[in-house]
Design a protein around this motif. Structure first.
Motif, short mmCIF file in Angstrom:
data_model
loop_
_atom_site.label_atom_id
_atom_site.label_comp_id
_atom_site.label_asym_id
_atom_site.label_seq_id
_atom_site.Cartn_x
_atom_site.Cartn_y
_atom_site.Cartn_z
N LEU A 24 0.82 -1.21 0.00
CA LEU A 24 0.00 0.00 0.00
C LEU A 24 0.86 1.26 0.00
CD1 LEU A 24 -2.83 -1.03 2.49
CD2 LEU A 24 -3.01 -0.71 0.02
N THR A 25 1.93 1.25 0.77
CA THR A 25 2.84 2.39 0.79
C THR A 25 3.52 2.57 -0.56
OG1 THR A 25 3.25 1.92 3.12
CG2 THR A 25 4.75 3.45 2.05
N PHE A 26 3.90 1.47 -1.19
CA PHE A 26 4.55 1.54 -2.49
C PHE A 26 3.61 2.13 -3.54
CE2 PHE A 26 5.67 -0.37 -6.61
CZ PHE A 26 6.97 0.10 -6.72
N PHE A 27 2.38 1.62 -3.59
CA PHE A 27 1.44 2.13 -4.59
C PHE A 27 1.06 3.58 -4.32
CE2 PHE A 27 0.17 -2.48 -5.28
CZ PHE A 27 0.94 -2.58 -6.41
N TYR A 28 0.95 3.95 -3.03
CA TYR A 28 0.66 5.35 -2.71
C TYR A 28 1.80 6.25 -3.14
CZ TYR A 28 0.06 9.60 -0.01
OH TYR A 28 -0.05 10.91 0.36
#
Length: 81
Positions: A24-28
């Motif tokens: 989730l952090t990567f995609f954000y």
């Protein structure tokens, strides 16, 4: 085997939670923010999750091998003339 199941389940849950947070952090950071420093942090979280899972599986496999090795045949070294 009960202790192995408990260890494996806890490693599976903690690894999957960390993997989800990292993804989730990567995609954000990739799509919404565009910050390169946050991409590095998210990749580190993902690698940490994989490392935690692999180490947990290794510990369970090692413990299982140590339990079953006492049942085997003990070999004596051969003497050379």
């Amino acid at each position: 085997m009960v202790s192995n199941t408990k260890i494996l389940n806890s490693v599976k849950v903690s690894g999957s939670v960390l993997l989800a947070i990292g993804m989730l952090t990567f995609f954000y950071s990739l799509f919404a923010n565009g910050s390169s420093s946050l991409i590095g942090i998210s990749i580190g979280i993902i690698m940490g999750a994989v490392f935690i899972f692999l180490m947990g599986v290794f510990f369970v496999a090692t413990e299982e091998m140590l339990k079953t090795s006492d049942k085997g045949i003990h070999l004596e070294p051969t003497k050379k003339n």
